[in-house]
Design a protein around this motif. Structure first.
Motif, PDB file in Angstrom:
ATOM      1  N   PRO A 119      -7.988   0.163  -6.644  1.00 24.85           N
ATOM      2  CA  PRO A 119      -8.549  -0.201  -5.372  1.00 24.85           C
ATOM      3  C   PRO A 119      -9.182  -1.761  -5.345  1.00 24.85           C
ATOM      4  CG  PRO A 119     -10.162   1.502  -6.439  1.00 24.85           C
ATOM      5  CD  PRO A 119      -8.847   1.104  -7.301  1.00 24.85           C
ATOM      6  N   ASN A 120      -9.579  -2.163  -6.532  1.00 19.73           N
ATOM      7  CA  ASN A 120     -10.198  -3.550  -6.532  1.00 19.73           C
ATOM      8  C   ASN A 120      -9.366  -4.784  -6.892  1.00 19.73           C
ATOM      9  OD1 ASN A 120      -9.918  -2.653  -9.030  1.00 19.73           O
ATOM     10  ND2 ASN A 120     -11.571  -3.434  -9.817  1.00 19.73           N
ATOM     11  N   LYS A 121      -8.095  -4.303  -6.748  1.00 18.40           N
ATOM     12  CA  LYS A 121      -6.903  -5.386  -7.300  1.00 18.40           C
ATOM     13  C   LYS A 121      -5.977  -5.360  -6.128  1.00 18.40           C
ATOM     14  CE  LYS A 121      -6.883  -5.068 -12.204  1.00 18.40           C
ATOM     15  NZ  LYS A 121      -7.569  -6.216 -12.471  1.00 18.40           N
ATOM     16  N   THR A 122      -5.506  -6.650  -5.778  1.00 22.71           N
ATOM     17  CA  THR A 122      -4.433  -6.952  -4.533  1.00 22.71           C
ATOM     18  C   THR A 122      -3.188  -6.015  -5.183  1.00 22.71           C
ATOM     19  OG1 THR A 122      -3.635  -8.987  -5.557  1.00 22.71           O
ATOM     20  CG2 THR A 122      -5.716  -8.832  -3.723  1.00 22.71           C
ATOM     21  N   ASN A 177      -1.769  -5.293  -8.842  1.00 19.71           N
ATOM     22  CA  ASN A 177      -1.373  -4.156  -9.188  1.00 19.71           C
ATOM     23  C   ASN A 177      -0.094  -4.002  -9.789  1.00 19.71           C
ATOM     24  OD1 ASN A 177      -3.074  -1.377  -8.394  1.00 19.71           O
ATOM     25  ND2 ASN A 177      -3.576  -3.058  -6.812  1.00 19.71           N
ATOM     26  N   VAL A 178       0.769  -4.803  -9.445  1.00 20.42           N
ATOM     27  CA  VAL A 178       2.062  -4.884 -10.057  1.00 20.42           C
ATOM     28  C   VAL A 178       2.081  -5.717 -11.422  1.00 20.42           C
ATOM     29  CG1 VAL A 178       4.481  -5.846  -9.779  1.00 20.42           C
ATOM     30  CG2 VAL A 178       3.403  -4.677  -7.973  1.00 20.42           C
ATOM     31  N   ALA A 179       1.143  -6.691 -11.401  1.00 22.37           N
ATOM     32  CA  ALA A 179       1.057  -7.550 -12.512  1.00 22.37           C
ATOM     33  C   ALA A 179       0.404  -7.013 -13.559  1.00 22.37           C
ATOM     34  CB  ALA A 179       0.345  -9.061 -12.103  1.00 22.37           C
ATOM     35  N   PHE A 180      -0.749  -5.952 -13.274  1.00 26.46           N
ATOM     36  CA  PHE A 180      -1.164  -5.406 -14.364  1.00 26.46           C
ATOM     37  C   PHE A 180      -0.232  -4.356 -15.292  1.00 26.46           C
ATOM     38  CE2 PHE A 180      -3.870  -1.653 -15.752  1.00 26.46           C
ATOM     39  CZ  PHE A 180      -4.901  -2.187 -16.380  1.00 26.46           C
ATOM     40  N   PRO A 208      -5.353  -2.349  -1.500  1.00 30.87           N
ATOM     41  CA  PRO A 208      -4.663  -1.100  -1.039  1.00 30.87           C
ATOM     42  C   PRO A 208      -5.301  -0.620   0.319  1.00 30.87           C
ATOM     43  CG  PRO A 208      -5.087  -0.980  -3.319  1.00 30.87           C
ATOM     44  CD  PRO A 208      -5.507  -2.356  -2.898  1.00 30.87           C
ATOM     45  N   ASP A 209      -6.473  -0.775   0.641  1.00 26.31           N
ATOM     46  CA  ASP A 209      -7.125  -0.217   1.751  1.00 26.31           C
ATOM     47  C   ASP A 209      -6.567  -0.947   2.937  1.00 26.31           C
ATOM     48  OD1 ASP A 209      -8.583  -2.584   1.192  1.00 26.31           O
ATOM     49  OD2 ASP A 209     -10.600  -1.659   1.566  1.00 26.31           O
ATOM     50  N   GLN A 210      -6.043  -2.243   2.795  1.00 29.56           N
ATOM     51  CA  GLN A 210      -5.480  -3.001   3.964  1.00 29.56           C
ATOM     52  C   GLN A 210      -4.006  -2.650   3.989  1.00 29.56           C
ATOM     53  OE1 GLN A 210      -6.351  -6.983   2.313  1.00 29.56           O
ATOM     54  NE2 GLN A 210      -8.363  -7.057   3.460  1.00 29.56           N
ATOM     55  N   GLY A 266       3.004   3.909   3.755  1.00 27.27           N
ATOM     56  CA  GLY A 266       4.354   3.348   3.376  1.00 27.27           C
ATOM     57  C   GLY A 266       4.130   2.155   2.217  1.00 27.27           C
ATOM     58  N   GLU A 267       3.275   1.056   2.819  1.00 29.38           N
ATOM     59  CA  GLU A 267       3.133  -0.217   1.974  1.00 29.38           C
ATOM     60  C   GLU A 267       2.587   0.230   0.877  1.00 29.38           C
ATOM     61  OE1 GLU A 267       2.742  -3.075   5.751  1.00 29.38           O
ATOM     62  OE2 GLU A 267       0.774  -2.194   4.916  1.00 29.38           O
ATOM     63  N   GLN A 268       1.420   1.115   0.532  1.00 29.98           N
ATOM     64  CA  GLN A 268       1.232   1.345  -0.615  1.00 29.98           C
ATOM     65  C   GLN A 268       2.110   2.227  -1.728  1.00 29.98           C
ATOM     66  OE1 GLN A 268      -2.790   3.474  -0.631  1.00 29.98           O
ATOM     67  NE2 GLN A 268      -3.075   2.788   1.347  1.00 29.98           N
ATOM     68  N   GLN A 269       2.918   2.880  -1.081  1.00 32.74           N
ATOM     69  CA  GLN A 269       4.040   3.581  -1.894  1.00 32.74           C
ATOM     70  C   GLN A 269       4.837   2.460  -2.441  1.00 32.74           C
ATOM     71  OE1 GLN A 269       4.619   5.754  -3.808  1.00 32.74           O
ATOM     72  NE2 GLN A 269       5.135   7.567  -2.491  1.00 32.74           N
ATOM     73  N   ARG A 270       5.140   1.401  -1.332  1.00 38.08           N
ATOM     74  CA  ARG A 270       6.205   0.450  -1.948  1.00 38.08           C
ATOM     75  C   ARG A 270       5.510  -0.488  -3.101  1.00 38.08           C
ATOM     76  NH1 ARG A 270      10.331  -1.093   1.583  1.00 38.08           N
ATOM     77  NH2 ARG A 270      10.525   0.298   3.356  1.00 38.08           N
ATOM     78  N   VAL A 271       4.413  -0.520  -3.241  1.00 38.59           N
ATOM     79  CA  VAL A 271       3.680  -1.031  -4.214  1.00 38.59           C
ATOM     80  C   VAL A 271       3.629  -0.315  -5.408  1.00 38.59           C
ATOM     81  CG1 VAL A 271       1.282  -1.987  -5.096  1.00 38.59           C
ATOM     82  CG2 VAL A 271       2.133  -2.455  -2.743  1.00 38.59           C
ATOM     83  N   ALA A 272       3.430   0.968  -5.379  1.00 40.49           N
ATOM     84  CA  ALA A 272       3.708   1.872  -6.532  1.00 40.49           C
ATOM     85  C   ALA A 272       5.055   1.644  -7.020  1.00 40.49           C
ATOM     86  CB  ALA A 272       3.382   3.475  -6.250  1.00 40.49           C
TER      87      ALA A 272
END
Length: 387
Positions: free
Chosen positions: A250-253, A257-260, A293-295, A299-305
């Protein structure tokens, strides 16, 4: 290639032919003016019987033909449609070449061709047909990717044999009971079944999050029943996982999140700066890289995953209910994204309850009920699980 089929009236053609502008005694020419024999220039060459001439058996010869045993049989005109059945030589005669319209094959001795290049082509075709490695241009299409992989000697990406998992809280109700599954490279597999049928437990065994009670599990050639715990993280680096609850930090853009995922495996910063924006553009989040993530919507959160799971280009992608909390329009986009990933060669395994998506994609479907595999269909639908 000259036309070797005689037509009515061609038997009256003159038997004289010229070779190099000179007359050769005893030389025979074809009806279209081409030289029939490669050694016609020899003055003592004996005329060779025309392979397409009428050669009747002795019992079929007329009185005029049997009067002189040394006389050559008179050629009989053949109809325009081909050679009559009476022109087929008897069994005691050497078989003659048979023209197929494209190639000329023969069972007896080779007959000199009218053209040197044509003779080479016939020899090449005969050699190819006699070779044990000769195959047709179009190979037979396999019934399924599994069958094609087996025939090609390809090992499965996932192999489960007599897999059983019993939780201590429910000793009389196995989560998995004698499961046997083979999943080959490049497949797109749906896992369907009621809640509690064992889908999540099955996926967890593939990433060694759950150790089975008995049986055998091989993922990418690694035996997960015997692999050491310190080697499990290295195995998981080759497997992309999309969780039902996303599991984003939650504390990462979105970018972080992807770079991690790349930072954890020690990728250089230059690789991270080039690959992360590319993957986010692929999933349609080029404008949301700096959003938390809270922004983002569900569907966008699932795309990030999904982007985090595929940024390392893993050969295996496992998704647990990737569209469970999404509306139909967003679900369609996620599934199309997974299909594009599968087309690049990645093996995709998806556990889902999305009936419409499974029915529309017509991919392999494995149905579970009470820990048992009740259906494994190559191009199946959601159906009623075991049906």
């Amino acid at each position: 290639m000259g036309n070797h089929f005689r037509k009515p009236g061609d038997e009256q053609a003159t038997p004289q032919a010229t070779t190099g502008g000179q007359y050769v005694p005893g030389h025979v020419a074809s009806t279209d003016g081409e030289d029939l024999f490669s050694q016609a220039s020899a003055p003592t060459a004996q005329p060779v019987a025309d392979p397409f001439a009428y050669n009747p058996a002795p019992e079929q010869m007329t009185a005029s033909q049997t009067a002189d045993p040394l006389a050559a049989p008179a050629p009989a005109p053949a109809p325009a449609g081909g050679i009559p059945l009476a022109n087929i030589p008897s069994p005691d005669q050497p078989s003659a070449p048979v023209s197929t319209g494209v190639f000329m094959t023969q069972a007896g001795p080779a007959v000199a061709s009218t053209d040197l290049s044509e003779q080479r082509q016939i020899a090449d075709v005969d050699t190819a047909l006699q070779s044990p490695d000769f195959t047709s241009v179009f190979a037979p299409v396999g019934e399924s990717r599994k069958k094609m992989a087996r025939e090609a000697g390809v090992e499965p990406v996932i192999l489960m044999e007599h897999l059983t998992k019993i939780y201590a809280a429910q000793p009389n109700k196995p989560a998995l009971d004698d499961v046997n599954i083979e999943i080959y490279p490049g497949e797109f597999v749906f896992l369907v079944g009621h809640s509690g049928s064992g889908k999540t437990t099955l996926l967890s065994t593939m990433v060694r999050d759950v150790k089975p009670t008995s049986g055998r599990v091989l993922v990418a050639g690694q035996d997960l029943m015997r692999i050491k715990n310190r080697k499990v993280p290295f195995l998981r680096r080759q497997i992309g996982t999309v969780f039902q609850d996303f599991k984003l930090l939650p504390n990462k853009t979105a970018y972080e999140n992807v770079a991690f995922a790349l930072e954890c495996i020690g990728k250089p910063r230059a690789v991270i700066r080039s690959q992360v924006p590319e993957v986010l553009r692929l999933v349609g989040l080029a404008d949301q890289m700096d959003s938390y993530p809270d922004q983002l919507s569900g569907g966008e959160q699932q795309r990030v995953a999904v982007a985090r799971a595929m940024v390392n280009r893993p050969p295996l992608l496992i998704c647990d209910e990737p569209t469970g909390n999404l509306d139909p329009a967003i679900s369609l986009g996620i599934m199309k994204l997974l299909e594009r990933i599968n087309r690049t060669g990645t093996t995709v395994v998806v556990a889902t309850h999305d009936r419409e998506m499974v029915d529309s994609m017509h991919r392999r479907v494995i149905a579970l009920e009470a820990g048992h595999v009740v259906r494994d269909q190559e191009r199946g639908g959601y159906g009623s699980y075991g049906a």
